[in-house]
Design a protein around this motif. Structure first.
Motif, PDB file in Angstrom:
ATOM      1  N   ARG A 113       4.215   1.003  -2.245  1.00 36.91           N
ATOM      2  CA  ARG A 113       4.090   0.268  -3.510  1.00 36.91           C
ATOM      3  C   ARG A 113       5.214   0.647  -4.492  1.00 36.91           C
ATOM      4  NH1 ARG A 113      -0.652  -2.277  -5.155  1.00 36.91           N
ATOM      5  NH2 ARG A 113      -0.769  -2.697  -7.379  1.00 36.91           N
ATOM      6  N   CYS A 138       0.261  -8.773  -6.479  1.00 32.65           N
ATOM      7  CA  CYS A 138      -0.612  -7.615  -6.243  1.00 32.65           C
ATOM      8  C   CYS A 138      -0.018  -6.289  -6.730  1.00 32.65           C
ATOM      9  CB  CYS A 138      -0.957  -7.515  -4.762  1.00 32.65           C
ATOM     10  SG  CYS A 138      -1.953  -8.899  -4.185  1.00 32.65           S
ATOM     11  N   SER A 153      -0.937 -10.569 -11.925  1.00 35.44           N
ATOM     12  CA  SER A 153      -2.329 -10.655 -12.372  1.00 35.44           C
ATOM     13  C   SER A 153      -3.351 -10.169 -11.344  1.00 35.44           C
ATOM     14  CB  SER A 153      -2.641 -12.102 -12.773  1.00 35.44           C
ATOM     15  OG  SER A 153      -2.409 -12.968 -11.682  1.00 35.44           O
ATOM     16  N   PHE A 154      -2.915  -9.906 -10.107  1.00 30.45           N
ATOM     17  CA  PHE A 154      -3.815  -9.353  -9.101  1.00 30.45           C
ATOM     18  C   PHE A 154      -3.491  -7.878  -8.846  1.00 30.45           C
ATOM     19  CE2 PHE A 154      -4.172 -13.845  -8.426  1.00 30.45           C
ATOM     20  CZ  PHE A 154      -5.490 -14.042  -8.070  1.00 30.45           C
ATOM     21  N   GLY A 155      -2.895  -7.217  -9.834  1.00 29.02           N
ATOM     22  CA  GLY A 155      -2.450  -5.837  -9.696  1.00 29.02           C
ATOM     23  C   GLY A 155      -3.535  -4.851  -9.298  1.00 29.02           C
ATOM     24  N   ALA A 156      -4.771  -5.164  -9.614  1.00 26.75           N
ATOM     25  CA  ALA A 156      -5.866  -4.247  -9.273  1.00 26.75           C
ATOM     26  C   ALA A 156      -6.426  -4.532  -7.885  1.00 26.75           C
ATOM     27  CB  ALA A 156      -6.974  -4.356 -10.311  1.00 26.75           C
ATOM     28  N   GLU A 157      -5.926  -5.574  -7.243  1.00 28.21           N
ATOM     29  CA  GLU A 157      -6.459  -5.970  -5.942  1.00 28.21           C
ATOM     30  C   GLU A 157      -5.382  -5.888  -4.872  1.00 28.21           C
ATOM     31  OE1 GLU A 157      -8.432  -9.812  -6.230  1.00 28.21           O
ATOM     32  OE2 GLU A 157      -8.659  -9.469  -8.377  1.00 28.21           O
ATOM     33  N   VAL A 158      -5.748  -5.354  -3.732  1.00 27.51           N
ATOM     34  CA  VAL A 158      -4.841  -5.341  -2.590  1.00 27.51           C
ATOM     35  C   VAL A 158      -5.574  -6.005  -1.426  1.00 27.51           C
ATOM     36  CG1 VAL A 158      -3.567  -3.927  -0.932  1.00 27.51           C
ATOM     37  CG2 VAL A 158      -3.675  -3.235  -3.322  1.00 27.51           C
ATOM     38  N   THR A 200       0.829  -1.208   0.000  1.00 28.67           N
ATOM     39  CA  THR A 200       0.000   0.000   0.000  1.00 28.67           C
ATOM     40  C   THR A 200       0.863   1.258   0.000  1.00 28.67           C
ATOM     41  OG1 THR A 200      -0.244  -0.201   2.412  1.00 28.67           O
ATOM     42  CG2 THR A 200      -1.989  -1.157   1.058  1.00 28.67           C
TER      43      THR A 200
END
Length: 196
Positions: free
Chosen positions: A103, A167, A171-176, A100
């Motif tokens: 990043r 994250c 592939s989970f770059g839009a999710e934290v 967060t």
């Protein structure tokens, strides 16, 4: 007589700017001239401090290690006798900070890690600066009664690194995940390792 507030040293300014450029532009965007421009320094200032690209990269790695030590809060790690829950809490907080508020720093670390795969002299430097966290984590899991501290340390680091990469750049770059979700994952891992 006026007293000027102490700001970052020239070395820290150059290194912080290099890390920001790595996160923003990637390895190709990191040049001595780009650092001078982004930091608002006279042309040639970065070259005077770090003559070669290798020297600039080493400066960035050294600063990365210092800044990540604060993010990871090595001084806040619990006493291993306290059990798995406090360690899961501390590691979750460190991992969540990297996902967060820090990043950009995490992205810069991946840029430097990839560059180190192509530059053996940087690889040795990168690995040496990262050893302080790895060694401290190994001491913690040893103190908690791990039957295989080297393997357990690798598993914990691989889990956290994998989550951060997925994250931040994967592939989970839009999710934290939330702090609680990170804590739950770490607790499951630690419980499985240590039989807590």
């Amino acid at each position: 007589m006026s007293v000027r507030a102490a700001g970052p040293s020239r070395s820290d300014l150059v290194a912080d700017t290099a890390l920001a450029l790595l996160a923003e532009r990637g390895m190709r965007g990191l040049t001595h001239r780009a650092v001078d421009e982004a930091a608002g320094l006279p042309q040639g200032s970065t070259s005077n401090l770090a003559r070669t690209r290798q020297a600039l990269l080493e400066l960035a790695v050294r600063r990365l290690a210092d800044r990540e030590a604060r993010v990871l809060a090595l001084h806040e790690m619990p006493d291993p006798r306290a059990g798995a829950a406090p360690l899961a809490d501390a590691l979750a907080l460190a991992t969540h900070r990297a996902l967060t508020r820090n990043r950009e720093l995490t992205v810069a670390r991946y840029e430097l890690a990839l560059e180190a795969t192509r530059r053996p002299e940087l690889r040795a430097y990168f690995d040496a600066t990262g050893a302080r966290f790895r060694d401290q984590l190994a001491a913690l899991v040893t103190g908690m009664g791990s039957t295989d501290p080297a393997r357990h340390t690798l598993s914990l680091i691989a889990w956290a690194d994998g989550l951060m990469f997925s994250c931040v750049a994967g592939s989970f770059g839009a999710e934290v995940p939330s702090l609680e979700e990170v804590r739950a994952g770490l607790r499951e891992l630690l419980d499985g390792m240590l039989g807590a």
